[in-house]
Scaffold this motif. Structure first.
Motif, PDB file in Angstrom:
ATOM      1  N   LEU A 147       2.555   1.651  -3.536  1.00  0.00           N
ATOM      2  CA  LEU A 147       1.682   1.813  -4.699  1.00  0.00           C
ATOM      3  C   LEU A 147       1.709   3.225  -5.271  1.00  0.00           C
ATOM      4  CD1 LEU A 147      -0.397   0.629  -6.636  1.00  0.00           C
ATOM      5  CD2 LEU A 147      -2.181   1.130  -4.930  1.00  0.00           C
ATOM      6  N   GLY A 148       1.619   4.242  -4.418  1.00  0.00           N
ATOM      7  CA  GLY A 148       1.576   5.615  -4.904  1.00  0.00           C
ATOM      8  C   GLY A 148       2.821   5.986  -5.690  1.00  0.00           C
ATOM      9  N   LEU A 157       2.760   4.205  -9.081  1.00  0.00           N
ATOM     10  CA  LEU A 157       1.788   4.803  -9.989  1.00  0.00           C
ATOM     11  C   LEU A 157       2.301   6.129 -10.548  1.00  0.00           C
ATOM     12  CD1 LEU A 157      -1.601   4.083  -8.178  1.00  0.00           C
ATOM     13  CD2 LEU A 157      -0.710   2.994 -10.251  1.00  0.00           C
ATOM     14  N   ALA A 158       2.947   6.904  -9.692  1.00  0.00           N
ATOM     15  CA  ALA A 158       3.510   8.176 -10.146  1.00  0.00           C
ATOM     16  C   ALA A 158       4.588   7.941 -11.199  1.00  0.00           C
ATOM     17  CB  ALA A 158       4.087   8.955  -8.964  1.00  0.00           C
ATOM     18  N   GLU A 200       0.827  -1.211   0.000  1.00  0.00           N
ATOM     19  CA  GLU A 200       0.000   0.000   0.000  1.00  0.00           C
ATOM     20  C   GLU A 200       0.862   1.263   0.000  1.00  0.00           C
ATOM     21  OE1 GLU A 200      -0.454  -2.640   1.905  1.00  0.00           O
ATOM     22  OE2 GLU A 200      -2.345  -3.388   1.068  1.00  0.00           O
ATOM     23  N   GLU A 201       1.958   1.244   0.773  1.00  0.00           N
ATOM     24  CA  GLU A 201       2.848   2.403   0.821  1.00  0.00           C
ATOM     25  C   GLU A 201       3.594   2.585  -0.503  1.00  0.00           C
ATOM     26  OE1 GLU A 201       4.441   2.789   5.330  1.00  0.00           O
ATOM     27  OE2 GLU A 201       4.914   0.904   4.337  1.00  0.00           O
TER      28      GLU A 201
END
Length: 229
Positions: free
Chosen positions: A209-210, A213-214, A206-207
């Motif tokens: 993923l951002g 994606l960026a 979860e940490e």
């Protein structure tokens, strides 16, 4: 020295030499800081070249203190996070500060005579962040004997453990003689991939993923822009 191939250059201010035969000094820290400054100010593609060689000569780590070690580790972390790709060329024995610097680089070219050593003048292994990086990069099984008992890692073993990427009789010549390698290493997106790799072993899905994606969004935009042009 200036290696120039297909518009990729390695400038003098992006080159540093680390001698593992001597303890880290304030001059060592200043030299590494200067190279990092130049790399951060550098525009366009490029490489930072790190020459490493030498192993402790019997005065290390006596001639240092933990405050200096802490500053050295922070300087290496800065090297490890540069936006430019870092390439190490290593010859002969490599231990102490030289081993520290080697393990903080992205790509490593070594001579067949290379021997990686983790011992200090007391005969005990040095418990610095080189140990951490070796385990993260090669795994416990590959480095257990070196870390616990000071067993030397020779060039072939280092290559199999992926602590070294390439063996060449003349490491600097091997780098400059391969234009395709220079071009690949100098790509600016490598810094993003490096950071994603470093984070992968320590953060949750979860940490992570951002950030992934960026990075994907930047790659999509770059690809679309190239298609239009």
């Amino acid at each position: 020295m200036s290696i120039d191939s297909t518009a990729i250059e390695i400038h003098e201010d992006l080159v540093i030499r680390i001698d593992g035969g001597h303890p880290v000094t304030t001059d060592t820290l200043a030299a590494l800081g200067s190279v990092c400054d130049a790399a951060e100010d550098h525009g366009g593609p490029g490489l930072v070249l790190v020459h490493v060689s030498g192993a402790p000569d019997g005065t290390w780590p006596r001639d240092t203190d933990v405050a200096l070690v802490s500053k050295w580790e922070r300087a290496l972390r800065r090297l490890e996070r540069l936006s430019l790709t870092t390439v190490a060329v290593v010859t002969g024995e490599c231990g102490g500060p030289a081993l520290d610097a080697l393990l903080a680089t992205d790509y490593r070219i070594a001579s067949p005579s290379v021997r990686l050593l983790m011992t200090s003048d007391t005969g005990a292994t040095w418990p610095g962040m080189a140990l951490y990086r070796m385990v993260r990069q090669a795994g416990v099984a590959w480095v257990r004997r070196a870390a616990l008992f000071g067993i030397t890692i020779d060039a072939d073993e280092a290559l199999k453990a992926h602590l070294i990427d390439q063996l060449a009789d003349k490491p600097v010549a091997a780098l400059s003689a391969t234009p395709g390698l220079l071009t690949m290493l100098a790509r600016p997106d490598l810094a993003v991939r490096r950071q994603l790799l470093l984070d992968a072993a320590s953060v949750s899905f979860e940490e992570a993923l951002g950030a992934h994606l960026a990075a994907c969004d930047r790659e999509i935009r770059r690809s679309s822009a190239e298609a239009v042009s």
